[in-house]
Design an enzyme around this catalytic site. Structure first.
Site, PDB file in Angstrom:
ATOM      1  N   ASP A  74      -1.878  -1.988  10.309  1.00  0.00           N
ATOM      2  CA  ASP A  74      -1.918  -1.744   9.086  1.00  0.00           C
ATOM      3  C   ASP A  74      -3.247  -3.116   8.817  1.00  0.00           C
ATOM      4  OD1 ASP A  74      -1.649   0.677   8.896  1.00  0.00           O
ATOM      5  OD2 ASP A  74       0.511   0.325   7.643  1.00  0.00           O
ATOM      6  N   LYS A 123       0.837  -1.428   0.184  1.00  0.00           N
ATOM      7  CA  LYS A 123      -0.135   0.146  -0.132  1.00  0.00           C
ATOM      8  C   LYS A 123       0.990   1.408  -0.166  1.00  0.00           C
ATOM      9  CE  LYS A 123       0.638   1.363   4.548  1.00  0.00           C
ATOM     10  NZ  LYS A 123       1.844   2.333   4.851  1.00  0.00           N
TER      11      LYS A 123
END
Ligand code: ATP
Length: 287
Positions: free
Chosen positions: A138, A11
């Site tokens: 995350d 990401k």
């Protein structure tokens, strides 16, 4: 004995705002997360010979014991779901390590999803996220993927429409940045930067790539740039080479630039490689 192959996407953060610090040391964040076409490749196989967890990887600088987030994800699923069968997990690492691209978290998310499928556990998305956040803040987002707003410590997720198509140039200078150090130094700052996360959401909803590029912002960037000025140099270089905007991802040191043309991104990638001697340079798409 079954096995499953799974891709674990990296990401970037289009926006990262640190809004507070909790007594337990965790930070409240508002982040716009975006999956990109750079991924680790995992194969999870049931083990015939033993009931443990075995990890093989092409990288000698990664642990293969419980210090690897893959191990922790597999152990958690085995414990929670009462699985006695052993697993052998192989990891081909393509995502730069300690880079601000959630490399470890996405591997953990892939193991949670992969074992759910391999052992037909029927765990829901919410349950997978509950398990994931125990491994890292995350991990729930990495289970979800795509374009999303991440709040709380990272566990409150809102899916957003996909960002408009573009080419993303990724450059990870050969610097090791500790996430803990960066957040610690951020806490001590008198003047903190807060990107316009709501404006970014509107630009994404409007499919406005130039608007997105103009609103890129990261509360942590100033801290890491102070330590490693090369990050600012790479950002400026990318902008000079035709990026619509550039930013440091996560706690760094990875820098990314958004381009509306792939050709421009490809030539910028060559220029960045030769100017800074950086090996970990990629041109990818959002996904
Ligand atoms: P984030 O963006 O979530 O802060 P990061 O990209 O900065 O993550 P990682 O690549 O996840 O950082 O690695 C941070 C540390 O975690 C490394 O020092 C590494 O040894 C350890 N680690 C444990 N498991 C893994 C894994 N599967 N892949 C990468 N690093 C791992």
């Amino acid at each position: 004995m079954g096995s499953t192959d799974i891709k674990a996407m990296a990401k970037i953060n289009l926006a990262l705002d640190v809004t507070g610090r909790r007594d337990n040391g965790y930070h409240d964040v508002r982040m716009i997360m975006q999956s990109i076409g750079l991924y680790d490749e995992l194969t999870i196989a049931e083990s015939v010979n033993d009931d443990g967890i075995r990890i093989e990887t092409d990288r000698t600088d990664l642990p293969v014991n419980e210090d690897n987030l893959i191990y922790r994800a597999a152990a958690l699923i085995k414990d929670e779901c009462g699985i006695n069968t052993g697993v052998r997990i192989s990891l081909k690492k393509n995502i730069p390590i300690a880079a601000g691209m959630a490399g470890g978290s996405t591997d953990a998310a892939a193991v949670l999803k992969g074992m759910n499928e391999l052992f037909s556990l029927g765990l829901t998305f919410d349950r997978l996220c509950e398990l994931g956040v125990r491994i890292g803040a995350d991990v729930p987002y990495c289970i979800m993927g795509g374009t999303a707003l991440s709040e709380g410590i990272g566990e409150i997720l809102t899916a957003l429409p996909p960002m408009p198509g573009c080419s993303i140039l990724i450059a990870k200078p050969a610097i090791g940045v500790s996430t803990g150090y960066v957040y610690g130094a951020f806490d001590k700052l008198k003047e903190k930067q807060h990107p316009d996360v709501d404006g970014m959401i509107r630009a994404i909803e409007d499919k406005d790539l130039k608007g997105i590029a103009g609103l890129l912002g990261n509360s942590l960037e100033g801290v890491t740039v102070k330590e490693y000025p090369v990050i600012r140099e790479i950002k400026n270089k990318m902008n000079g080479l035709g990026a619509l905007g550039s930013l440091m991802s996560g706690s760094g040191p990875t820098v990314f630039g958004l381009f509306d043309k792939k050709d421009t991104a490809d030539s910028a990638a060559e220029e960045i490689k030769s100017t800074y001697g950086i090996k970990e340079v990629f041109v990818v798409k959002p996904c």
